[in-house]
Structures are given as structure tokens and as C-alpha cells.
Design an enzyme around this catalytic site. Structure first.
Site, PDB file in Angstrom:
ATOM      1  N   GLY A   1       6.747   2.709   2.478  1.00  0.00           N
ATOM      2  CA  GLY A   1       8.203   2.815   2.405  1.00  0.00           C
ATOM      3  C   GLY A   1       8.830   2.103   1.224  1.00  0.00           C
ATOM      4  N   LYS A   2       8.087   1.937   0.136  1.00  0.00           N
ATOM      5  CA  LYS A   2       8.667   1.275  -1.044  1.00  0.00           C
ATOM      6  C   LYS A   2       9.763   2.140  -1.664  1.00  0.00           C
ATOM      7  CE  LYS A   2       4.583   0.877  -2.979  1.00  0.00           C
ATOM      8  NZ  LYS A   2       3.725   1.381  -1.875  1.00  0.00           N
ATOM      9  N   THR A   3       9.465   3.405  -1.830  1.00  0.00           N
ATOM     10  CA  THR A   3      10.461   4.307  -2.389  1.00  0.00           C
ATOM     11  C   THR A   3      11.685   4.371  -1.483  1.00  0.00           C
ATOM     12  OG1 THR A   3       8.578   5.605  -3.122  1.00  0.00           O
ATOM     13  CG2 THR A   3      10.737   6.603  -3.368  1.00  0.00           C
TER      14      THR A   3
ATOM     15  N   ASP B   1     -22.513   5.954   9.475  1.00  0.00           N
ATOM     16  CA  ASP B   1     -22.625   4.601  10.028  1.00  0.00           C
ATOM     17  C   ASP B   1     -23.263   3.674   9.003  1.00  0.00           C
ATOM     18  OD1 ASP B   1     -21.672   5.536  12.409  1.00  0.00           O
ATOM     19  OD2 ASP B   1     -23.645   5.781  13.319  1.00  0.00           O
TER      20      ASP B   1
ATOM     21  N   PRO C   1       0.826  -1.212   0.000  1.00  0.00           N
ATOM     22  CA  PRO C   1       0.000   0.000   0.000  1.00  0.00           C
ATOM     23  C   PRO C   1       0.861   1.263   0.000  1.00  0.00           C
ATOM     24  CG  PRO C   1      -0.432  -1.375   1.949  1.00  0.00           C
ATOM     25  CD  PRO C   1       0.681  -2.002   1.217  1.00  0.00           C
ATOM     26  N   PRO C   2       0.288   2.378  -0.414  1.00  0.00           N
ATOM     27  CA  PRO C   2       1.048   3.627  -0.450  1.00  0.00           C
ATOM     28  C   PRO C   2       1.551   4.009   0.940  1.00  0.00           C
ATOM     29  CG  PRO C   2      -1.159   3.926  -1.366  1.00  0.00           C
ATOM     30  CD  PRO C   2      -1.088   2.543  -0.852  1.00  0.00           C
ATOM     31  N   GLY C   3       2.739   4.582   0.970  1.00  0.00           N
ATOM     32  CA  GLY C   3       3.271   5.093   2.236  1.00  0.00           C
ATOM     33  C   GLY C   3       3.938   4.061   3.104  1.00  0.00           C
TER      34      GLY C   3
ATOM     35  N   GLU D   1     -23.662   8.255  20.439  1.00  0.00           N
ATOM     36  CA  GLU D   1     -22.324   7.711  20.702  1.00  0.00           C
ATOM     37  C   GLU D   1     -22.371   6.705  21.856  1.00  0.00           C
ATOM     38  OE1 GLU D   1     -20.089   8.081  18.567  1.00  0.00           O
ATOM     39  OE2 GLU D   1     -21.128   9.692  17.503  1.00  0.00           O
TER      40      GLU D   1
HETATM   41  P1  ADP Z   1       5.684   4.456  -0.829  1.00  0.00           P
HETATM   42  O1  ADP Z   1       6.734   4.607  -1.862  1.00  0.00           O
HETATM   43  O2  ADP Z   1       5.456   3.041  -0.403  1.00  0.00           O
HETATM   44  O3  ADP Z   1       4.401   5.160  -1.127  1.00  0.00           O
HETATM   45  P2  ADP Z   1       7.474   6.061   0.712  1.00  0.00           P
HETATM   46  O4  ADP Z   1       8.712   5.277   0.579  1.00  0.00           O
HETATM   47  O5  ADP Z   1       7.360   7.258  -0.164  1.00  0.00           O
HETATM   48  O6  ADP Z   1       6.205   5.145   0.503  1.00  0.00           O
HETATM   49  O7  ADP Z   1       7.290   6.443   2.237  1.00  0.00           O
HETATM   50  C1  ADP Z   1       6.843   7.696   2.638  1.00  0.00           C
HETATM   51  C2  ADP Z   1       7.559   8.119   3.891  1.00  0.00           C
HETATM   52  O8  ADP Z   1       7.202   7.307   4.991  1.00  0.00           O
HETATM   53  C3  ADP Z   1       9.053   7.987   3.761  1.00  0.00           C
HETATM   54  O9  ADP Z   1       9.612   9.175   3.320  1.00  0.00           O
HETATM   55  C4  ADP Z   1       9.508   7.674   5.172  1.00  0.00           C
HETATM   56  O10 ADP Z   1       9.890   8.830   5.833  1.00  0.00           O
HETATM   57  C5  ADP Z   1       8.301   7.100   5.833  1.00  0.00           C
HETATM   58  N1  ADP Z   1       8.485   5.658   6.030  1.00  0.00           N
HETATM   59  C6  ADP Z   1       7.766   4.676   5.470  1.00  0.00           C
HETATM   60  N2  ADP Z   1       8.185   3.464   5.880  1.00  0.00           N
HETATM   61  C7  ADP Z   1       9.213   3.682   6.718  1.00  0.00           C
HETATM   62  C8  ADP Z   1      10.074   2.836   7.474  1.00  0.00           C
HETATM   63  N3  ADP Z   1       9.966   1.507   7.441  1.00  0.00           N
HETATM   64  N4  ADP Z   1      11.021   3.408   8.237  1.00  0.00           N
HETATM   65  C9  ADP Z   1      11.143   4.742   8.282  1.00  0.00           C
HETATM   66  N5  ADP Z   1      10.363   5.593   7.604  1.00  0.00           N
HETATM   67  C10 ADP Z   1       9.401   5.091   6.828  1.00  0.00           C
HETATM   68 ZN    ZN Z   2     -22.582   6.801  14.678  1.00  0.00          ZN
END
Ligand code: ADP
Ligand code: ZN
Length: 617
Positions: free
Chosen positions: A220-222, A512, A216-218, A437
Site C-alpha cells: 500500500g505504498k502507492t 521440499d 514489500p510490494p503490495g 503428506e
Molecule cells: P505498493 O505500492 O506498496 O506496491 P499498492 O499501493 O499499489 O502497493 O497496493 C496495491 C493494492 O493493495 C492497493 O490498490 C489497495 O487496494 C490494496 N491495499 C494495500 N494496502 C492497503 C491498505 N492498508 N488498505 C486498503 N487497501 C490496501
Molecule cells: Zn512434501
């Protein structure tokens, strides 16, 4: 438009000003002040033998007096008398036949100048419009280039190439990547190969050329791809596949060509292609325009990957969160045949990631990051980085020197639930929200196996008027059917409580209901959790990854089945609502206690909820 765009404009203005000054300098002889006089005055002075010399240029005459002469000049509307030694005048267009003989008889020194402007000035005048036209054209080209190569000029296909002509040197290492031990282990092999390709070739080992990072995005693939480049100390070329796709056919393919040829020149190197699915979708599956373009780009990519020499130390790492939509040709041996799956971080990794990013801020010694890690299941590395950052902002806002646990908790709430919203609610609305709630919370507490209630509040957050926040104790990878039906009950608990107490329904339950409907639909259509439907997947329109909404899709099942599916979804929801209603009406006293406490305190944490419920028998 960038500031550099204005350069030619400024240059051109400077040129114009420069030529003007130059021209004026040369055309006014000396510094003698010339005063303009009428033709009659000129004839009178001539008759009085007071003209020494004249220079005639077309109908313009400038000349000098023999003796200084009084002339009248208008300065700001007032007439001022001046002592003039030089003058200008204009000949009438009706030719005066007596002028030349008189000039001769008075022995005036007559010079005639060609009416044609000096060659220098004429060159300037001739060139200036062209300069302007070229300048404007250049400007327009720059503008177009910025938006992508929407021109007829083939050369502009390279415009995007600048982004990756030079491979970056990366100083990120595996130490900067927290957790992800499995993925790192798999990529170590690449690092070893890039560091010492000779060794691998001697053994005859085959190193994969293409690695696909799936997650998933974010997550840390990049970051991971950069770390591989950093560890191996090789050049890093990166591009997002969506940058390949441009409006004009052929541009993407030429960018791919450029990218690979640059990377090969810089070998050993790494090419990183983000969002591979943007070009790598199954061919023929394109929608809208530009799918020819995508196919061409994809074909070029495939042929570049096949064209690798075994001795070229270039590794292609691509990232995607949609491996399912990729063209099978991309996944064949020799292309992206190695897959590294990157999951959302688990509890331990989350703590590690928090620690990595907490290095950048000054943390209060009291802060326990493991508690934050426990409260953030499902968050990605990017989310956690954001959380630390948000915490630092909270601290700065309050002028605190260090980031405290409270700041981090607030940051977490903000990310999970949206920022607090200032909203004036009437007493009655507040009461409805409190009961709503309390309904969610009560059902969550009464049903076994639900996630613990972390926080319940009637302070508006984001779009919601109130929130009940449940957090799992640990990461979950499987969701049993009972867990899911309980979740339906909890989600419906708010609406049920409203109806029981006020004998009325409000719009507050809309989100909901959305959650409930989506969950029930998934249970029936994707997870085979309905007896009548059975273990078959029925696709009711797949959510499009780019548009974020469903595209109309051909139904692969009969109308009867569609009707049955609708019946089953409705039945599951109705059943859950009945169960919630039973629970709430049997515990109406507890509901009231919770709602009263909420009206009083606005927010309760899990511990307080437990205490309140324990006090009611
Ligand atoms: P993706 O390419 O999967 O969308 P990114 O590599 O761009 O995600 O990650 C976004 C940011 O999240 C990175 O710049 C980093 O700072 C943080 N991050 C994500 N995974 C890690 C990790 N395992 N350790 C440290 N920082 C991380
Ligand atoms: Zn509710």
C-alpha cells in the site's frame, strides 16, 4: 499500435477517392454515354459525313455524331447494339496525312486539347506520393514512440512526459487506507504542511522534501502516497522509476527535468516515484548496459531535489522495497532523509483491510473476516484485496448472490496453494502422496512449537501433488533456532515416511528439498546458527531483485570456509532428517491412520487431524 495510428491512412485513402471522383467529374463532359469505336469505323463515319465534332488529345479522340448511330458494344461477352451520339477512338501511331484535310472538308468542328493533364490533376498526382511517404513516416514515428524514444530525434525524449504533464487530483483519503496507523501519523505532518505552508514557514519549521516509503510490494505504498495527496487536496504526479530508464542516454534525465518542472508549476503538489531503486541503485554498481543512463538520471534527480526553493511546496515521495541498494547520496539530508517503513499488515490491520475491500462485494452475514485475517499471515494489502475479489468470483461461478465464508476459504487456499488441478493419479501414486503428506503432518504434530496444521490434502494444487498447510497462530517477527530446525524436520517428514513405508524414494519431495536447502543455507550463512561457522555473514550470491535469480558474485571468503559451510549445511539437514525418521518410525501406526484417512477423504482440516491422532494410542 493504437487505433489513432490508422487515422492518417484512412485520411489518405479518403483523399485519393475524393480526387478520383472530382477528376472524373470534370473530365467527362456532360452525361452523354460515349462508345468506343475503331479508327476505321471513325473514318467510315467521317466519309459518310456523320461526324459533327471531335476533340483531339494526343492520340485520343472523342467526338459526337451528327445523327444517332448504331454501335456494337460488348457486355459480358455478348454483343449489344446501341444508339450512340458520342464516341471515342484512338488514332493510329502511324500518322494519317489525309485525316486533317478530310475533317476540314466535312466541316467538322475540331478542338485540340493539350496532352498535359490539367494543372489541378497534375498537382494531385505530384503531391500524392509525398503525402504517402509523409504518412508512412509519421506512422513509423508513432510506432517507435509507443515503444520508447528509440529515435534520433531529441524531441521524442518528452514522449513519456505526457504521462505526468497534468497532475492528477486524487479522491483517496486516509480512510481508504486501512490500518497503518503509525505510517499515517508520520505523513499527517506532510498533509498539514501542504494544506497550510504559510503557517510552517512563519514558524520557521523545516519540512522534509523527500520521503521514502520502504516496504514489500503490495503493502500500500502507492495507496498511501495518493492518500496524502487526496487529504491535502494537491496535484499528484506519479511515475515509476523504471520508466525513466530507457534505451537512449539522456532520456531519463530529461524526463526527470520535465517531471519536476511540471510539478513545480502545479505547486503545491506531490511527486511520487515508484520503484526508486530502479534509478537509485548505488552508482557504479550497474550491470549490463545502460548504467550510464541510470547515473545520469540519478544525478538529475539529485540536482532537482537540491534545487528546490524553500518556498516551493513540492514534496517528493518515493517507494522502494530495497532501501539497502540505494545510493547513499539519495539518503542525505535534504533529499530522502525521512523514512517511513511499511510492514506487512498484522492481524488487526489485515482484518481492517479485508473490511475495506469487502465493502465492494455483498458479503454473507455469516462471514467472519477475523477468521480469514487469522489465516492469512504474511499476506499484503494487495493479496487481501485479491482474496476478496477471488471470493466474489467463486460466488459468481456458483450463481450465489452473496460471498460466503466457504468462498473466501476457497479463495484463500487458491492464493496460498495455487488452484486445484485436475490430474489423474493412479492408486499407487495416490498412496505414495498420502503417506508423504501424512509424514509432514505427523512430524508437525509431534514436534512442539511448530505452526499448527491448518489443512492437509492429496488433491493436486498448482505444481504440488499434495500439500500440508501450516499456519502460525500469530504473526512472527523472530524465528528461534529450534523453530527453524523443527521446520526442517517437518519438510523432510514426507520423504522420510515414503522411505519407511515403501522402502523407496520418489520425485515428489523435490520442492521440499529446495525449501530445506535454502533454509539450512540461511541458518548457516546469514543467521550465524552454526557453532563451527560462528556469527559471521557469508554472502553466497545475493538474489537479484529484478532477475529473480542469483548473480555470480565475488566470494569474500576462502575455499576452506566454503567447504566448511557446505559441510555445516549438510550436517544440519542430515540431523533434521534423522530426527524426523525417529519420530515417524516410532509412530508408524499414527502415520497409517492419517494416510488411510487421506486416501478416503482426500482433504483433512486441522481439527480432523487432531481427532484422528487422538484416537490412536
Ligand atoms: P505498493 O505500492 O506498496 O506496491 P499498492 O499501493 O499499489 O502497493 O497496493 C496495491 C493494492 O493493495 C492497493 O490498490 C489497495 O487496494 C490494496 N491495499 C494495500 N494496502 C492497503 C491498505 N492498508 N488498505 C486498503 N487497501 C490496501
Ligand atoms: Zn512434501
Amino acid at each position: 499500435m493504437g487505433p489513432s495510428v490508422w487515422k492518417p491512412v484512412v485520411l489518405m485513402l479518403a483523399l485519393v477517392v475524393f480526387f478520383n471522383i472530382f477528376y472524373n467529374l470534370f473530365s467527362t463532359q456532360g452525361t452523354t454515354q460515349e462508345y468506343s469505336i475503331s479508327y476505321s469505323r471513325f473514318r467510315a463515319e467521317l466519309a459518310a459525313d456523320n461526324i459533327k465534332s471531335v476533340t483531339v488529345k494526343g492520340s485520343n479522340v472523342r467526338g459526337t455524331f451528327r445523327n444517332k448511330t448504331n454501335v456494337v458494344e460488348k457486355v459480358q461477352g455478348k454483343e449489344v447494339t446501341r444508339q450512340a451520339s458520342a464516341f471515342t477512338t484512338v488514332l493510329p501511331s502511324v500518322t494519317d496525312p489525309t485525316l486533317m484535310p478530310e475533317l476540314a472538308s466535312k466541316k467538322v468542328d475540331v478542338t485540340a486539347v493539350s496532352t498535359e493533364t490539367s494543372s489541378f490533376a497534375s498537382v494531385v498526382i505530384y503531391i500524392l506520393p509525398w503525402l504517402l511517404i509523409i504518412g508512412i513516416w509519421w506512422l513509423m514515428m508513432r510506432g517507435v514512440k509507443g515503444q520508447g524514444p528509440g529515435t534520433m530525434m531529441g524531441g521524442f525524449a518528452r514522449s513519456g512526459a505526457r504521462m505526468y504533464v497534468s497532475g492528477e487530483r486524487i479522491n483517496v483519503t486516509f480512510d481508504d487506507v486501512a490500518g497503518m496507523e503509525n505510517s499515517k501519523q508520520e505523513l499527517k505532518e506532510m498533509v498539514d504542511y501542504l494544506k497550510n505552508p504559510k503557517l510552517f514557514q512563519d514558524i520557521g519549521g523545516k519540512v522534509p522534501k523527500g520521503i521514502l516509503l520502504v516496504g514489500p510490494p503490495g503493502t500500500g505504498k502507492t495507496l498511501l502516497a495518493r492518500a496524502v495527496a487526496g487529504e491535502a487536496g494537491v496535484a499528484f504526479f506519479s511515475i515509476s522509476a523504471s520508466q525513466f530508464i530507457e534505451m537512449f542516454v539522456g532520456v531519463g534525465a530529461s524526463r526527470v527535468r520535465d517531471l519536476f518542472s511540471n510539478a513545480k508549476k502545479a505547486a503545491p503538489s506531490i511527486i511520487f516515484i515508484d520503484e526508486l531503486d530502479a534509478v537509485g541503485r548505488s552508482r557504479g554498481a550497474g550491470f549490463g548496459g545502460g548504467h550510464d543512463e541510470r547515473e545520469q538520471t540519478l544525478n538529475q534527480l539529485l540536482s532537482e531535489m537540491d534545487g528546490f526553493d524553500p518556498h516551493e511546496e513540492v514534496i517528493v515521495i518515493a517507494a522502494t522495497n530495497r532501501p539497502d541498494v540505494l545510493d547513499p547520496a539519495l539518503l542525505r539530508p535534504g533529499r530522502f532523509d525521512r523514512h517511513v517503513v511499511i510492514d506487512r499488515p498484522d492481524l488487526r490491520d489485515r482484518e481492517q483491510i479485508l473490511k475495506v475491500h469487502a465493502r465492494k462485494v455483498r458479503l454473507d452475514p455469516q462471514v467472519d473476516l477475523s477468521i480469514i485475517a487469522r489465516g492469512t499471515p504474511g499476506m499484503t494489502g494487495a493479496d487481501l484485496e485479491n482474496l476478496i475479489n477471488e471470493g466474489a468470483i467463486q460466488a459468481a461461478r456458483r450463481n450465489w448472490k452473496t460471498v460466503t465464508m466457504d468462498d473466501l476459504e476457497r479463495a484463500k487456499d487458491k492464493i496460498l496453494m495455487g488452484g486445484e488441478r485436475k490430474l489423474v493419479m493412479s492408486e499407487h501414486e495416490k498412496r505414495i502422496t498420502a503417506y508423504h503428506e501424512a509424514g509432514h503432518t505427523l512430524v508437525a504434530k509431534l514436534l512442539p512449537g511448530t505452526d499448527p496444521v491448518h489443512k492437509v490434502t492429496i488433491v493436486p494444487h498448482g505444481m504440488a501433488l499434495g500439500l500440508t498447510q501450516q499456519l502460525p497462530e500469530d504473526d512472527r517477527y523472530h524465528y528461534p533456532k529450534t523453530y527453524l530446525t523443527n521446520r526442517l524436520c517437518v519438510a523432510l517428514g514426507g520423504r522420510v515416511a515414503e522411505r519407511l513405508v515403501f522402502d523407496d524414494l520418489s520425485t515428489g519431495a523435490q520442492s521440499d528439498l529446495k525449501v530445506v536447502t535454502q533454509l539450512a543455507e540461511k541458518m548457516v550463512c546469514q543467521w550465524g546458527m552454526s557453532e563451527k561457522i560462528g556469527a559471521v555473514i557469508y554472502s553466497r550470491g545475493e538474489e537479484h531483485p529484478f532477475l529473480g535469480r542469483k548473480l555470480a558474485e565475488e566470494k569474500s571468503f576462502s575455499e576452506q570456509m566454503a567447504w566448511l559451510i557446505d559441510q555445516e549445511i549438510a550436517a544440519i539437514i542430515r540431523e533434521a532428517e534423522l530426527k524426523a525418521e525417529e519420530l515417524v518410525s516410532a509412530n508408524i501406526k499414527k502415520l497409517e491412520v492419517l494416510a488411510d484417512a487421506l486416501l478416503e477423504a482426500e482433504s483433512l482440516d486441522g481439527h480432523q487431524v487432531d481427532q484422528l491422532l487422538g484416537s490412536v494410542q
